[in-house]
Scaffold this motif. Structure first.
Motif, PDB file in Angstrom:
ATOM      1  N   UNK A  76      -3.133  12.399  -4.149  1.00 48.17           N
ATOM      2  CA  UNK A  76      -3.240  11.000  -4.549  1.00 48.17           C
ATOM      3  C   UNK A  76      -4.689  10.558  -4.639  1.00 48.17           C
ATOM      4  N   UNK A  77      -4.932   9.544  -5.449  1.00 40.15           N
ATOM      5  CA  UNK A  77      -6.285   9.000  -5.608  1.00 40.15           C
ATOM      6  C   UNK A  77      -6.422   7.739  -4.775  1.00 40.15           C
ATOM      7  N   UNK A  78      -7.607   7.537  -4.244  1.00 33.13           N
ATOM      8  CA  UNK A  78      -7.869   6.331  -3.478  1.00 33.13           C
ATOM      9  C   UNK A  78      -7.836   5.095  -4.378  1.00 33.13           C
ATOM     10  N   UNK A  79      -8.160   5.262  -5.645  1.00 36.50           N
ATOM     11  CA  UNK A  79      -8.143   4.131  -6.569  1.00 36.50           C
ATOM     12  C   UNK A  79      -6.732   3.617  -6.827  1.00 36.50           C
ATOM     13  N   UNK A  80      -5.709   4.428  -6.551  1.00 34.27           N
ATOM     14  CA  UNK A  80      -4.321   3.992  -6.708  1.00 34.27           C
ATOM     15  C   UNK A  80      -3.799   3.252  -5.481  1.00 34.27           C
ATOM     16  N   UNK A  81      -4.581   3.216  -4.414  1.00 31.58           N
ATOM     17  CA  UNK A  81      -4.179   2.557  -3.171  1.00 31.58           C
ATOM     18  C   UNK A  81      -4.429   1.062  -3.271  1.00 31.58           C
ATOM     19  N   UNK A 130      -6.830  -3.389   0.259  1.00 35.22           N
ATOM     20  CA  UNK A 130      -7.053  -3.418   1.703  1.00 35.22           C
ATOM     21  C   UNK A 130      -7.169  -2.009   2.255  1.00 35.22           C
ATOM     22  N   UNK A 131      -6.420  -1.051   1.707  1.00 36.26           N
ATOM     23  CA  UNK A 131      -6.478   0.335   2.187  1.00 36.26           C
ATOM     24  C   UNK A 131      -7.818   0.964   1.830  1.00 36.26           C
ATOM     25  N   UNK A 132      -8.313   0.673   0.655  1.00 36.81           N
ATOM     26  CA  UNK A 132      -9.640   1.190   0.265  1.00 36.81           C
ATOM     27  C   UNK A 132     -10.714   0.644   1.190  1.00 36.81           C
TER      28      UNK A 132
END
Length: 130
Positions: free
Chosen positions: A114-119, A122-124
Motif C-alpha cells: 500500500x501507498x502512504x498517499x492512499x491513507x 491524519x494517518x500520514x
C-alpha cells in the motif's frame, strides 16, 4: 424494519476521515505535527518536526546529565554520566513513541504494497510525527 444509523462525523473531517476515524490516543501526535512549521528538504520530505524533536531530546539529555551530577554522579567529562543521561533520554523517547506507534499500526489494515498517499491525512501526519 431496519434502523438507520444516524451517527455522523464532525464537519471538520474530510470524506476519507469519516470512513476511518482516528484513535484518540493519536491526537497529541497529530496536533504536534500539524502545529510545527514545515521545513522541506525536497517537495515531500519535511524535517521541521524532526529538528524540533531532536532539539527537545537534546535539552532533555543535558537536563538529565545535570540532574545526575547534582545527585552525586561524577562530573560532565565522565563517560558513565554521559552514557546514563543518554540512556535516560532514550528511555523517555521510547516511552513517548511506543503507544503512538502501536495505535498507528493497529488503526489501519496491513497492506504490504500500500501507498502512504492512499491513507487518510491524519494517518500520514501520525507516521511523519512518529
Amino acid at each position: 424494519m431496519c434502523k438507520k444509523n444516524d451517527q455522523t462525523a464532525p464537519t471538520n473531517m474530510t470524506t476519507h476521515e469519516e470512513k476511518v476515524p482516528y484513535p484518540t490516543i493519536l491526537l497529541p501526535w497529530i496536533r504536534a505535527y500539524r502545529s510545527t512549521p514545515k521545513l522541506y528538504i525536497t517537495r515531500e520530505i519535511d524535517i521541521g518536526f524532526s529538528i524540533l524533536c531532536a532539539f527537545l531530546f537534546t535539552i532533555l539529555r543535558i537536563s538529565y546529565r545535570h540532574l545526575l551530577v547534582s545527585l552525586g554522579w561524577p562530573s560532565s567529562p565522565d563517560p558513565d554520566t554521559l552514557f546514563v543521561s543518554a540512556c535516560m533520554a532514550s528511555f523517555c523517547h521510547s516511552s513517548i513513541i511506543l503507544p503512538g506507534l502501536a495505535a498507528a499500526l493497529l488503526s489501519q489494515p496491513y497492506r504490504p504494497c500500500g501507498k502512504l498517499s492512499d491513507s487518510p491525512p491524519w494517518y500520514r501526519d501520525v507516521t511523519h510525527a512518529i
